[in-house]
Write a protein that holds these residues in place. Sequence first.
Motif, PDB file in Angstrom:
ATOM      1  N   SER A  60       0.802  -1.234   0.000  1.00  0.00           N
ATOM      2  CA  SER A  60       0.000   0.000   0.000  1.00  0.00           C
ATOM      3  C   SER A  60       0.833   1.280   0.000  1.00  0.00           C
ATOM      4  O   SER A  60       0.293   2.355   0.197  1.00  0.00           O
ATOM      5  CB  SER A  60      -1.017   0.012   1.146  1.00  0.00           C
ATOM      6  OG  SER A  60      -0.393   0.264   2.380  1.00  0.00           O
ATOM      7  N   GLN A  61       2.136   1.183  -0.222  1.00  0.00           N
ATOM      8  CA  GLN A  61       2.966   2.378  -0.377  1.00  0.00           C
ATOM      9  C   GLN A  61       3.583   2.351  -1.764  1.00  0.00           C
ATOM     10  O   GLN A  61       4.468   1.554  -2.048  1.00  0.00           O
ATOM     11  CB  GLN A  61       4.083   2.418   0.671  1.00  0.00           C
ATOM     12  CG  GLN A  61       3.619   2.777   2.052  1.00  0.00           C
ATOM     13  CD  GLN A  61       4.791   3.046   2.976  1.00  0.00           C
ATOM     14  OE1 GLN A  61       5.923   3.217   2.561  1.00  0.00           O
ATOM     15  NE2 GLN A  61       4.502   3.083   4.270  1.00  0.00           N
ATOM     16  N   ASN A  62       3.073   3.201  -2.638  1.00  0.00           N
ATOM     17  CA  ASN A  62       3.655   3.333  -3.969  1.00  0.00           C
ATOM     18  C   ASN A  62       3.400   4.741  -4.482  1.00  0.00           C
ATOM     19  O   ASN A  62       2.645   5.502  -3.892  1.00  0.00           O
ATOM     20  CB  ASN A  62       3.133   2.252  -4.932  1.00  0.00           C
ATOM     21  CG  ASN A  62       1.634   2.170  -4.934  1.00  0.00           C
ATOM     22  OD1 ASN A  62       0.954   3.185  -4.865  1.00  0.00           O
ATOM     23  ND2 ASN A  62       1.106   0.963  -4.997  1.00  0.00           N
ATOM     24  N   ASN A  65      -0.136   6.543  -4.873  1.00  0.00           N
ATOM     25  CA  ASN A  65      -0.882   7.101  -3.746  1.00  0.00           C
ATOM     26  C   ASN A  65       0.009   7.970  -2.844  1.00  0.00           C
ATOM     27  O   ASN A  65      -0.258   8.142  -1.674  1.00  0.00           O
ATOM     28  CB  ASN A  65      -1.607   6.007  -2.943  1.00  0.00           C
ATOM     29  CG  ASN A  65      -0.674   4.979  -2.359  1.00  0.00           C
ATOM     30  OD1 ASN A  65       0.499   5.244  -2.130  1.00  0.00           O
ATOM     31  ND2 ASN A  65      -1.192   3.794  -2.115  1.00  0.00           N
ATOM     32  N   CYS A  66       1.068   8.534  -3.447  1.00  0.00           N
ATOM     33  CA  CYS A  66       1.981   9.428  -2.732  1.00  0.00           C
ATOM     34  C   CYS A  66       1.542  10.879  -2.948  1.00  0.00           C
ATOM     35  O   CYS A  66       1.071  11.255  -4.025  1.00  0.00           O
ATOM     36  CB  CYS A  66       3.405   9.231  -3.242  1.00  0.00           C
ATOM     37  SG  CYS A  66       4.612  10.334  -2.468  1.00  0.00           S
ATOM     38  N   LEU A  67       1.720  11.682  -1.950  1.00  0.00           N
ATOM     39  CA  LEU A  67       1.362  13.099  -2.001  1.00  0.00           C
ATOM     40  C   LEU A  67       2.210  13.868  -3.010  1.00  0.00           C
ATOM     41  O   LEU A  67       1.789  14.889  -3.536  1.00  0.00           O
ATOM     42  CB  LEU A  67       1.552  13.703  -0.599  1.00  0.00           C
ATOM     43  CG  LEU A  67       1.168  15.152  -0.385  1.00  0.00           C
ATOM     44  CD1 LEU A  67      -0.327  15.335  -0.601  1.00  0.00           C
ATOM     45  CD2 LEU A  67       1.544  15.589   1.009  1.00  0.00           C
ATOM     46  N   ASN A  92       3.900   2.518  -9.818  1.00  0.00           N
ATOM     47  CA  ASN A  92       4.020   1.372  -8.916  1.00  0.00           C
ATOM     48  C   ASN A  92       5.322   1.402  -8.124  1.00  0.00           C
ATOM     49  O   ASN A  92       5.603   0.508  -7.350  1.00  0.00           O
ATOM     50  CB  ASN A  92       3.934   0.067  -9.709  1.00  0.00           C
ATOM     51  CG  ASN A  92       2.589  -0.064 -10.379  1.00  0.00           C
ATOM     52  OD1 ASN A  92       1.549   0.126  -9.763  1.00  0.00           O
ATOM     53  ND2 ASN A  92       2.595  -0.349 -11.670  1.00  0.00           N
ATOM     54  N   GLY A  93       6.115   2.473  -8.323  1.00  0.00           N
ATOM     55  CA  GLY A  93       7.404   2.591  -7.659  1.00  0.00           C
ATOM     56  C   GLY A  93       7.280   3.091  -6.230  1.00  0.00           C
ATOM     57  O   GLY A  93       6.189   3.287  -5.692  1.00  0.00           O
ATOM     58  N   ALA A  97      11.167   9.127   0.176  1.00  0.00           N
ATOM     59  CA  ALA A  97      10.446  10.387   0.408  1.00  0.00           C
ATOM     60  C   ALA A  97       8.929  10.171   0.365  1.00  0.00           C
ATOM     61  O   ALA A  97       8.173  11.132   0.418  1.00  0.00           O
ATOM     62  CB  ALA A  97      10.846  11.411  -0.645  1.00  0.00           C
ATOM     63  N   TYR A  98       8.495   8.910   0.290  1.00  0.00           N
ATOM     64  CA  TYR A  98       7.065   8.596   0.199  1.00  0.00           C
ATOM     65  C   TYR A  98       6.289   9.308   1.308  1.00  0.00           C
ATOM     66  O   TYR A  98       6.658   9.277   2.474  1.00  0.00           O
ATOM     67  CB  TYR A  98       6.843   7.086   0.311  1.00  0.00           C
ATOM     68  CG  TYR A  98       5.382   6.728   0.396  1.00  0.00           C
ATOM     69  CD1 TYR A  98       4.596   6.668  -0.739  1.00  0.00           C
ATOM     70  CD2 TYR A  98       4.766   6.475   1.624  1.00  0.00           C
ATOM     71  CE1 TYR A  98       3.250   6.363  -0.674  1.00  0.00           C
ATOM     72  CE2 TYR A  98       3.428   6.172   1.710  1.00  0.00           C
ATOM     73  CZ  TYR A  98       2.674   6.117   0.551  1.00  0.00           C
ATOM     74  OH  TYR A  98       1.339   5.832   0.635  1.00  0.00           O
ATOM     75  N   ALA A  99       5.207   9.967   0.916  1.00  0.00           N
ATOM     76  CA  ALA A  99       4.304  10.646   1.859  1.00  0.00           C
ATOM     77  C   ALA A  99       2.875  10.295   1.451  1.00  0.00           C
ATOM     78  O   ALA A  99       2.452  10.622   0.343  1.00  0.00           O
ATOM     79  CB  ALA A  99       4.508  12.151   1.790  1.00  0.00           C
TER      80      ALA A  99
END
Length: 103
Positions: A60-62, A65-67, A92-93, A97-99
């Motif tokens: 669920s982190q890609n 769906n990153c800010l 899909n990466g 820095a994922y937010a």
Amino acid sequence: MIKKSSRRRFIQLTTGGIIGLTLGNKLLIRSVTAAELPQLKQNSPQAKALKYVNKSTIQSQNCKNCLLIRRDGSNSAWQPCAIFPGKSVNINGWCSAYAPQPA
């Protein structure tokens, strides 16, 4: 008489400048689609520094769906990202820095 003429000239130049800036902005600045941007390579120095990968291994982190993703309106698997200016990232990466986007 001199004051009227300089006032008139000032108004003409100001109006012309405003119109020129408005039209110039429309003609010179355009949005770029992800298809026009080069894809970020995983082995680039910036990608390595932020541990970027084209396929996330964290559930669920890609990027999609990153800010920080900047959707260009296309359905492309590659989209612009605020962290990597001038490059597109795989939706899909993942990178460090994922937010998450607010719910």
